[in-house]
Design a protein around this motif. Structure first.
Motif, PDB file in Angstrom:
ATOM      1  N   PHE A 111      27.072 -18.113 -66.711  1.00 13.58           N
ATOM      2  CA  PHE A 111      28.241 -17.364 -67.186  1.00 13.58           C
ATOM      3  C   PHE A 111      28.869 -16.623 -66.017  1.00 13.58           C
ATOM      4  CE2 PHE A 111      26.958 -18.783 -71.007  1.00 13.58           C
ATOM      5  CZ  PHE A 111      26.614 -17.932 -72.037  1.00 13.58           C
ATOM      6  N   PRO A 112      30.147 -16.431 -65.991  1.00 11.22           N
ATOM      7  CA  PRO A 112      31.142 -16.810 -66.983  1.00 11.22           C
ATOM      8  C   PRO A 112      31.686 -18.232 -66.787  1.00 11.22           C
ATOM      9  CG  PRO A 112      32.179 -15.439 -65.337  1.00 11.22           C
ATOM     10  CD  PRO A 112      30.707 -15.538 -64.967  1.00 11.22           C
ATOM     11  N   ALA A 113      31.351 -18.866 -65.688  1.00  8.86           N
ATOM     12  CA  ALA A 113      31.929 -20.167 -65.349  1.00  8.86           C
ATOM     13  C   ALA A 113      31.687 -21.228 -66.422  1.00  8.86           C
ATOM     14  CB  ALA A 113      31.388 -20.653 -64.009  1.00  8.86           C
ATOM     15  N   GLU A 114      30.530 -21.232 -67.061  1.00 15.26           N
ATOM     16  CA  GLU A 114      30.185 -22.277 -68.028  1.00 15.26           C
ATOM     17  C   GLU A 114      30.146 -21.766 -69.470  1.00 15.26           C
ATOM     18  OE1 GLU A 114      26.515 -23.668 -66.362  1.00 15.26           O
ATOM     19  OE2 GLU A 114      27.554 -24.942 -64.904  1.00 15.26           O
ATOM     20  N   TYR A 115      30.821 -20.656 -69.708  1.00 12.25           N
ATOM     21  CA  TYR A 115      30.812 -20.062 -71.050  1.00 12.25           C
ATOM     22  C   TYR A 115      31.433 -20.992 -72.084  1.00 12.25           C
ATOM     23  CZ  TYR A 115      31.346 -16.686 -74.811  1.00 12.25           C
ATOM     24  OH  TYR A 115      31.279 -16.053 -76.023  1.00 12.25           O
ATOM     25  N   THR A 116      32.485 -21.687 -71.716  1.00 13.42           N
ATOM     26  CA  THR A 116      33.148 -22.610 -72.651  1.00 13.42           C
ATOM     27  C   THR A 116      32.205 -23.739 -73.062  1.00 13.42           C
ATOM     28  OG1 THR A 116      35.271 -22.095 -71.618  1.00 13.42           O
ATOM     29  CG2 THR A 116      35.181 -24.068 -72.988  1.00 13.42           C
ATOM     30  N   GLN A 117      31.468 -24.302 -72.106  1.00 14.38           N
ATOM     31  CA  GLN A 117      30.497 -25.352 -72.430  1.00 14.38           C
ATOM     32  C   GLN A 117      29.411 -24.818 -73.364  1.00 14.38           C
ATOM     33  OE1 GLN A 117      31.591 -24.686 -69.280  1.00 14.38           O
ATOM     34  NE2 GLN A 117      31.371 -26.477 -67.975  1.00 14.38           N
ATOM     35  N   PHE A 118      29.005 -23.583 -73.135  1.00 14.01           N
ATOM     36  CA  PHE A 118      28.010 -22.957 -73.996  1.00 14.01           C
ATOM     37  C   PHE A 118      28.542 -22.821 -75.426  1.00 14.01           C
ATOM     38  CE2 PHE A 118      26.434 -18.937 -75.869  1.00 14.01           C
ATOM     39  CZ  PHE A 118      25.110 -19.301 -76.066  1.00 14.01           C
ATOM     40  N   GLN A 119      29.780 -22.369 -75.551  1.00 17.94           N
ATOM     41  CA  GLN A 119      30.378 -22.224 -76.876  1.00 17.94           C
ATOM     42  C   GLN A 119      30.445 -23.572 -77.595  1.00 17.94           C
ATOM     43  OE1 GLN A 119      34.052 -20.197 -75.691  1.00 17.94           O
ATOM     44  NE2 GLN A 119      33.408 -18.457 -76.966  1.00 17.94           N
ATOM     45  N   LYS A 120      30.825 -24.618 -76.892  1.00 20.02           N
ATOM     46  CA  LYS A 120      30.885 -25.958 -77.490  1.00 20.02           C
ATOM     47  C   LYS A 120      29.503 -26.409 -77.960  1.00 20.02           C
ATOM     48  CE  LYS A 120      34.842 -27.569 -74.829  1.00 20.02           C
ATOM     49  NZ  LYS A 120      35.312 -28.449 -73.750  1.00 20.02           N
ATOM     50  N   TYR A 121      28.486 -26.126 -77.162  1.00 21.00           N
ATOM     51  CA  TYR A 121      27.123 -26.502 -77.511  1.00 21.00           C
ATOM     52  C   TYR A 121      26.676 -25.784 -78.785  1.00 21.00           C
ATOM     53  CZ  TYR A 121      22.105 -27.339 -76.960  1.00 21.00           C
ATOM     54  OH  TYR A 121      20.797 -27.706 -77.161  1.00 21.00           O
ATOM     55  N   VAL A 122      26.969 -24.497 -78.880  1.00 21.09           N
ATOM     56  CA  VAL A 122      26.599 -23.721 -80.062  1.00 21.09           C
ATOM     57  C   VAL A 122      27.346 -24.223 -81.290  1.00 21.09           C
ATOM     58  CG1 VAL A 122      26.688 -21.413 -81.107  1.00 21.09           C
ATOM     59  CG2 VAL A 122      25.931 -21.685 -78.735  1.00 21.09           C
ATOM     60  N   LYS A 123      28.631 -24.531 -81.150  1.00 22.94           N
ATOM     61  CA  LYS A 123      29.407 -25.075 -82.275  1.00 22.94           C
ATOM     62  C   LYS A 123      28.805 -26.388 -82.762  1.00 22.94           C
ATOM     63  CE  LYS A 123      33.954 -23.095 -81.446  1.00 22.94           C
ATOM     64  NZ  LYS A 123      35.361 -23.355 -81.123  1.00 22.94           N
ATOM     65  N   GLU A 124      28.407 -27.231 -81.825  1.00 20.49           N
ATOM     66  CA  GLU A 124      27.799 -28.515 -82.180  1.00 20.49           C
ATOM     67  C   GLU A 124      26.469 -28.306 -82.919  1.00 20.49           C
ATOM     68  OE1 GLU A 124      27.619 -32.557 -82.635  1.00 20.49           O
ATOM     69  OE2 GLU A 124      29.299 -31.312 -81.999  1.00 20.49           O
ATOM     70  N   LEU A 125      25.706 -27.339 -82.482  1.00 20.73           N
ATOM     71  CA  LEU A 125      24.447 -27.020 -83.180  1.00 20.73           C
ATOM     72  C   LEU A 125      24.715 -26.562 -84.609  1.00 20.73           C
ATOM     73  CD1 LEU A 125      22.379 -25.087 -80.479  1.00 20.73           C
ATOM     74  CD2 LEU A 125      21.977 -27.394 -81.334  1.00 20.73           C
ATOM     75  N   ARG A 126      25.711 -25.726 -84.754  1.00 22.71           N
ATOM     76  CA  ARG A 126      26.062 -25.245 -86.109  1.00 22.71           C
ATOM     77  C   ARG A 126      26.519 -26.395 -86.990  1.00 22.71           C
ATOM     78  NH1 ARG A 126      29.396 -19.988 -84.261  1.00 22.71           N
ATOM     79  NH2 ARG A 126      27.633 -18.632 -83.877  1.00 22.71           N
TER      80      ARG A 126
END
Length: 136
Positions: A111-126
């Motif tokens: 973070f913060p550089a890869e925060y967007t990828q992290f958010q996408k990963y969490v959305k996919e998990l949900r």
């Protein structure tokens, strides 16, 4: 056992006088060990020091000049494995080169550089209704 010295920059040697310095107060465990081993303080430029304690990076030249009996608490390139962001970058490189050997490394984001990828990963998990544990 060698009785050493602890200096302002952390140099320990086999002879000298102990005096209290700020770095000892910062590192309580270090202070206890130094006291228990009867290390005593010497000047920073003592080339006979048995222990050299630095609170920051050490020059390559200093490492090259050490004698066989001398020990130091840092080594060149140490930041590459001690800082979490650098460790994550280095592990990502290793995973790309040898994925079968590094499959134990958890998914990591810087973070913060890869925060967007992290958010996408969490959305996919949900979306898949999966739960994961994250260390932030």
């Amino acid at each position: 056992m060698c009785f050493g010295v602890f200096t302002c920059f952390g140099v320990c040697t086999c002879y000298g006088v102990f005096s209290c310095i700020n770095i000892i107060e910062l590192f309580c465990s270090l202070r206890i060990v130094i006291n228990e081993l009867n290390f005593i303080k010497t000047c920073d430029d003592d080339e006979t020091a048995s222990l050299i304690w630095n609170d920051s990076a050490v020059q390559h030249e200093k490492i090259a000049e050490l004698r066989n009996y001398q020990r130091i608490n840092h080594f060149p390139g140490m930041g590459e494995i001690c800082r979490k962001d650098c460790l994550a970058r280095n592990m990502a490189k290793m995973i790309k080169c040898q994925p079968q050997d590094y499959n134990f490394i958890p998914k990591t984001w810087i973070f913060p550089a890869e925060y967007t990828q992290f958010q996408k990963y969490v959305k996919e998990l949900r979306r898949k209704r999966k739960q994961k544990t994250f260390i932030v």
